[in-house]
Scaffold this motif. Structure first.
Motif, short mmCIF file in Angstrom:
data_model
loop_
_atom_site.label_atom_id
_atom_site.label_comp_id
_atom_site.label_asym_id
_atom_site.label_seq_id
_atom_site.Cartn_x
_atom_site.Cartn_y
_atom_site.Cartn_z
N GLN A 118 0.83 -1.20 0.00
CA GLN A 118 0.00 0.00 0.00
C GLN A 118 0.87 1.26 0.00
O GLN A 118 0.56 2.24 -0.67
N GLU A 119 1.96 1.20 0.79
CA GLU A 119 2.85 2.35 0.81
C GLU A 119 3.49 2.57 -0.56
O GLU A 119 3.64 3.71 -1.02
N TYR A 122 0.88 4.10 -2.91
CA TYR A 122 0.66 5.51 -2.60
C TYR A 122 1.81 6.38 -3.11
O TYR A 122 1.61 7.44 -3.70
#
Length: 687
Positions: A118-119, A122
């Motif tokens: 997810q990081e 993003y």
């Protein structure tokens, strides 16, 4: 006893299908052998330690077994394979501890992996937004730079007709400031009806500058649409093509005009003629006047080509000044040939009037380098209905008619005549067929008696060639001899006739011993001028065995009167051989007996036209008789025999006998017939 290898094999078969891992079942068993051994060691260890199982669970995630089924199947297979073994060694509770630790390690590792992904997503999205913004800003900067600094004019307009923006090049091109330009309507840059029905529009069109000057532009307009296809605005790109268009017009003018006279050339003429032939008016006519200067070659040869060019320019200027104001196109076809297009002719008389104007313009004296030239021209006139007329056929007819005007005496016009043209075509066709006709032996010879007037005895014959044409029937020499002379076919044809006549003369002399029969054969001007003709006569005499004195060769008056050089040498050589020379059709040319004193001539054959006065309704014409009498007496003074041609009546024969004429031939004594029909005895004239 449970081994690590066996456990790994069962484990591999259980989870091989649960996640997307690029290993076969065998490869997966090898990979799981280590984790299986660690679990067995932790199960049998003296002290309970869940950390190896925790690490094995994390290792599954690291190996990309991230689907829930992978963990579920792992716990099932381990419990199934190790449960009984753990109970047997008193480690049942420890097995539960290890399986729980494995599940915990798997869950923690999966959560950390998810957070890491997810990081990354993003960060990538943020980087993409930053990059897109930077790209947008760079694109806008580039667009502004291109728009502002472009050498081509660019304008942006709303679809309601307002100009939104213009660049410096467009302002400079039209001579307006930016604020002045934006105040103008954009409709001048859009096609009629706008752009909503088409995305692109291109044309060349003129515009007025702010200072009133005129420029030509290459205009390209494109419709810009939104993502949903809705038209937003129009972009016009404008290029100044004034110089290019001017150069193109200059090049076209040079390609379409004669460099010497600046008149339209044949290319432009045929373009205009083709245009005139597609008029929609059903009764429209088109006319052509094809003009050629008379004697132009002599001017070039005597005064030089510079004078000839100046004459061409003068004539061109006069024709254009006289005919162009009336709407007629005057063009130079090349050399000294000009053509006038009467695009909307009313009738033939209308075209003839144009031809007379052209001739009148040419006739005015021309002053060249101290010389005064009286110039004339010949004009071929043709007019046709536009419907069904072909440009090439029209020009061919005009060219033919120009030739007629030249042949008819020059300094005149001639109108196209279909019958005369058909006759010319027939002549040309016959001239082309002559060589093949000779090869196919289509020619034959007939013989007309030569009669001594005193006693009506046949003293010889004249050989007259005929052509048995497969389509036209039997043709007399008047239909093809002139063509044979023009094409050069007269040499082989004349040689064949000469040899054929000599053969027949030899046969008659052999059949009538003691009769010195004469064979008279016509020869053409080309034959007399041919250096090899004397040898050809010798060859014919040698081949047939005919004595030279039995052969008489007839030459026309015009071919020998005043002649010198080769013709005279030929006649002397023939006379020295013993061949008789006769002047045929005497009285149609020079009629100058003084020339005969220096020529090796033995006989005169009076032209048939002299016989007309001897068959006048009221009796022989006295004047004609006196002329004939003088000619016969003078010929006898020169020791020449005289033969009258075209004798048709007994009265003519009697008059000629009384005048002292020696021989005669004509229908009164017999027509030309085949050798078998010739009567060589004493002739009884027809009445």
């Amino acid at each position: 006893m449970v081994t690590a290898e066996r456990l790994a094999q069962h484990w591999a078969r259980a989870i091989a299908w649960t996640s997307f891992v690029s290993m076969t079942t065998g490869e997966l068993a090898v990979h799981l052998a280590g984790p299986a051994a660690r679990l067995l060691d932790a199960l049998v260890a003296d002290k309970p330690d869940p950390s190896p199982a925790h690490e094995v669970g994390a290792g599954l995630v690291a190996a990309h077994f991230t689907q829930p089924a992978s963990l579920d199947r792992t716990l099932v297979v381990l419990d199934d394979q190790l449960g009984a073994y753990a109970e047997s060694i008193g480690k049942g509770s420890r097995l539960g501890l290890l399986l729980g630790a494995l599940a915990a390690g798997y869950a923690e590792a999966l959560r950390e992996r998810t957070l890491s992904e997810q990081e990354d997503i993003y960060a990538a999205a943020l980087a993409a937004r930053i990059e897109a913004e930077e790209a947008r800003l760079a694109s806008e900067a580039r667009f502004q730079a291109v728009f502002a600094e472009a050498a081509i004019g660019i304008g942006i307009a709303a679809l309601d007709g307002r100009l939104l923006e213009v660049n410096r090049a467009l302002c400079a091109m039209f001579g307006y400031r930016r604020d002045q330009f934006l105040a103008l309507p954009a409709g001048a840059f859009l096609p009629p009806g706008g752009l909503r029905d088409r995305d692109h529009y291109r044309t060349e069109r003129p515009y007025r500058r702010a200072d009133g000057g005129r420029i030509w532009t290459d205009l390209v307009v494109s419709l810009i649409r939104g993502r949903d296809g809705t038209p937003l605005y129009a972009v016009a790109m404008v290029e100044d093509v004034t110089e290019r268009r001017s150069l193109q017009q200059q090049l076209r003018h040079q390609a379409m005009h004669d460099p010497l006279t600046d008149l339209p050339n044949r290319t432009l003429f045929f373009e205009r003629l083709t245009g005139a032939l597609i008029t929609p008016e059903p009764e429209a006519r088109v006319g052509i006047c094809y003009l050629d200067l008379d004697g132009f070659k002599a001017i070039n040869d005597t005064l030089g080509h510079d004078a000839g060019d100046e004459l061409i320019r003068t004539v061109a200027s006069r024709l254009a000044a006289r005919l162009t104001p009336s709407g007629h196109l005057v063009a130079r076809m090349g050399g000294d040939e000009f053509v006038v297009l009467v695009a909307q002719a009313k009738d033939t008389a209308d075209v003839v009037r144009v031809a007379e104007l052209a001739l009148d313009a040419v006739r005015a004296p021309v002053h060249l380098g101290g010389h005064v030239l009286n110039v004339s021209a010949s004009v071929g006139v043709v007019d046709r209905p536009v419907e069904g007329t072909d440009a090439a056929e029209l020009m061919k007819a005009a060219d033919t008619t120009l030739y007629w005007a030249k042949a008819d005496g020059r300094d005149r016009w001639a109108i196209f005549d279909a019958d005369r043209h058909a006759s010319d075509v027939s002549r040309y066709r016959l001239s082309g067929q002559l060589p093949e006709a000779l090869a196919r032996r289509e020619f034959f010879v007939e013989y007309q008696p030569l009669v001594r007037l005193d006693d009506a005895v046949v003293v010889g014959t004249e050989a007259l060639v005929r052509w048995r044409h497969p389509e036209l029937g039997v043709l007399g020499p008047n239909r093809f001899i002139e063509l044979a002379e023009e094409t050069g076919a007269i040499a082989p044809l004349g040689q064949w006739v000469l040899t054929e006549a000599c053969h027949q003369a030899r046969a008659w002399r052999d059949g009538h011993p003691g009769r010195p029969l004469l064979m008279s054969v016509n020869i053409a001007v080309r034959q007399v001028r041919d250096e090899g003709f004397v040898d050809a006569v010798k060859e014919a005499l040698a081949e047939t065995g005919l004595e030279p004195e039995a052969l008489q060769l007839e030459v026309t008056e015009s071919s020998v009167m005043g002649s010198a050089g080769q013709p005279l040498r030929t006649l002397h050589a023939l006379a020295e051989m013993g061949v008789r020379i006769a002047i045929d059709d005497f009285g149609t040319g020079y009629s100058n007996l003084a020339y005969l004193r220096d020529l090796p001539v033995h006989a005169l054959k009076l032209a048939g036209r002299f016989m007309a006065g001897l068959r006048a309704p009221g009796g022989p014409d006295q004047t004609d008789q006196e002329i004939l009498s003088a000619l016969i007496r003078l010929a006898h003074k020169l020791k020449l025999t005289v033969t009258a041609e075209g004798v048709e009546t007994a009265a003519q024969a009697a008059a000629l006998r009384k005048l002292g004429c020696d021989m005669a031939q004509g229908w009164h004594y017999g027509r030309a017939v085949s050798p078998d029909e010739v009567a060589l005895g004493d002739l009884h004239p027809t009445t």
